[in-house]
Design a protein around this motif. Structure first.
Motif, PDB file in Angstrom:
ATOM      1  N   VAL A  15      13.589  -2.354  28.057  1.00 48.69           N
ATOM      2  CA  VAL A  15      13.410  -1.435  29.187  1.00 48.69           C
ATOM      3  C   VAL A  15      12.092  -0.703  28.981  1.00 48.69           C
ATOM      4  O   VAL A  15      11.904   0.015  28.003  1.00 48.69           O
ATOM      5  CB  VAL A  15      14.575  -0.439  29.274  1.00 48.69           C
ATOM      6  N   LYS A  16      11.164  -0.886  29.936  1.00 45.01           N
ATOM      7  CA  LYS A  16       9.808  -0.352  29.788  1.00 45.01           C
ATOM      8  C   LYS A  16       9.398   0.458  31.016  1.00 45.01           C
ATOM      9  O   LYS A  16      10.039   0.408  32.069  1.00 45.01           O
ATOM     10  CB  LYS A  16       8.799  -1.495  29.601  1.00 45.01           C
ATOM     11  N   HIS A  17       8.279   1.170  30.846  1.00 49.12           N
ATOM     12  CA  HIS A  17       7.652   1.892  31.945  1.00 49.12           C
ATOM     13  C   HIS A  17       6.212   1.407  32.096  1.00 49.12           C
ATOM     14  O   HIS A  17       5.489   1.312  31.102  1.00 49.12           O
ATOM     15  CB  HIS A  17       7.640   3.404  31.699  1.00 49.12           C
ATOM     16  N   ALA A  18       5.817   1.125  33.314  1.00 55.74           N
ATOM     17  CA  ALA A  18       4.421   0.778  33.585  1.00 55.74           C
ATOM     18  C   ALA A  18       3.578   2.053  33.646  1.00 55.74           C
ATOM     19  O   ALA A  18       4.105   3.173  33.572  1.00 55.74           O
ATOM     20  CB  ALA A  18       4.319   0.004  34.893  1.00 55.74           C
ATOM     21  N   GLY A  19       2.255   1.882  33.786  1.00 53.07           N
ATOM     22  CA  GLY A  19       1.355   3.029  33.841  1.00 53.07           C
ATOM     23  C   GLY A  19       1.648   3.965  34.991  1.00 53.07           C
ATOM     24  O   GLY A  19       1.387   5.170  34.908  1.00 53.07           O
ATOM     25  N   ASP A  20       2.224   3.421  36.095  1.00 52.75           N
ATOM     26  CA  ASP A  20       2.558   4.265  37.245  1.00 52.75           C
ATOM     27  C   ASP A  20       3.994   4.781  37.178  1.00 52.75           C
ATOM     28  O   ASP A  20       4.537   5.245  38.176  1.00 52.75           O
ATOM     29  CB  ASP A  20       2.342   3.500  38.554  1.00 52.75           C
ATOM     30  N   LYS A  21       4.625   4.679  35.996  1.00 52.94           N
ATOM     31  CA  LYS A  21       5.980   5.169  35.724  1.00 52.94           C
ATOM     32  C   LYS A  21       7.076   4.262  36.288  1.00 52.94           C
ATOM     33  O   LYS A  21       8.268   4.602  36.207  1.00 52.94           O
ATOM     34  CB  LYS A  21       6.189   6.598  36.248  1.00 52.94           C
TER      35      LYS A  21
END
Length: 244
Positions: A40-46
């Motif tokens: 489970v990850k977050h991209a730069g734009d959340k």
């Protein structure tokens, strides 16, 4: 790593996050089982997204925020592909439920103090679809004895500091005196970012552990993962068994 079915050890999944679903009744039984192991990850734009393997990304259209906050964790998930735009990700999916796996970093090799610090109680590594090295993690399904009432077991991973193989690691288990009970399984994922960068190459990661029948080892294909933009710091997540 995607898998259609998994026979669950009792108590392996407990308190999973179930989400509202528009799936039909025919899917109800299939929804009980995980069909993928993800990060489970977050991209730069959340944006929250799921890393399915080293290359495949999933956009969970019914998750606007991560149920685990800003923490990056490995998790078991049940999802279904949906035919809507995936906004640059490989596939849009509807998540039925998701449950975190205990996720932690490697620990220092303390040499002669390893036994005292990390324990050396026996454990079996289970050959299973969730026992895998991918996306910069080594995820392990392990089996050992659990008494009742359960006490906290401690599991750790460190580099053996083998000068001939920088990708050799050792799994340690401290049962905290909880021995002689029934056999049961647990899941844990270790972040491998403290190992040398493989520079885009796939190498053999050697895992060593002490089993109930003596010393054992296994090899995994391993490649340092590509960076995730604005990736949050790794943090430990809850496990359904008493595990640290």
């Amino acid at each position: 790593m995607k898998k259609s079915t998994l026979l669950l050890t009792a108590g392996l999944l407990f308190g999973s996050l179930f989400l509202p679903s528009c799936l039909n009744d025919d899917d109800d039984v299939n929804r009980l089982y995980p069909n993928a192991l993800v990060t489970v990850k977050h991209a730069g734009d959340k944006t929250v997204f799921l890393q399915l393997d080293d290359k495949t990304t999933l956009l969970p259209v019914n998750l606007t925020t991560s149920p685990f906050g800003e923490k990056e964790v490995r998790a078991l998930v049940n999802y279904k592909e949906v035919d809507i735009p995936s906004s640059g990700y490989d596939q849009a999916v509807h998540v039925s439920w998701i449950d975190s796996i205990r996720t932690k970093g490697m620990v220092p090799n303390l040499g002669d103090e390893n036994d005292q610090k990390y324990g050396n109680d026996p454990v079996e590594i289970v050959r299973d679809w969730v026992t895998i090295a991918e996306d910069g993690y080594l995820t392990l399904r392990f089996r050992t004895e659990w008494g009742y009432p359960r006490v906290v077991h401690y599991v750790n991973l460190f580099s053996t500091n083998n000068p001939e193989n920088p990708y050799e690691v050792e799994f340690r288990h401290n049962a905290n005196g909880d021995i002689g009970g029934r056999l049961g399984d647990g899941l844990v994922a270790f972040r491998l970012d403290s190992l040398p960068d493989t520079q885009g190459e796939t190498v053999k990661l050697k895992l060593k552990w002490r089993s109930f029948s003596g010393e054992k080892s296994a090899e995994f294909d391993y490649k340092t993962r590509a960076a995730t933009p604005a990736s949050p710091a790794i943090a430990a997540e809850r496990s359904v068994i008493p595990l640290q």
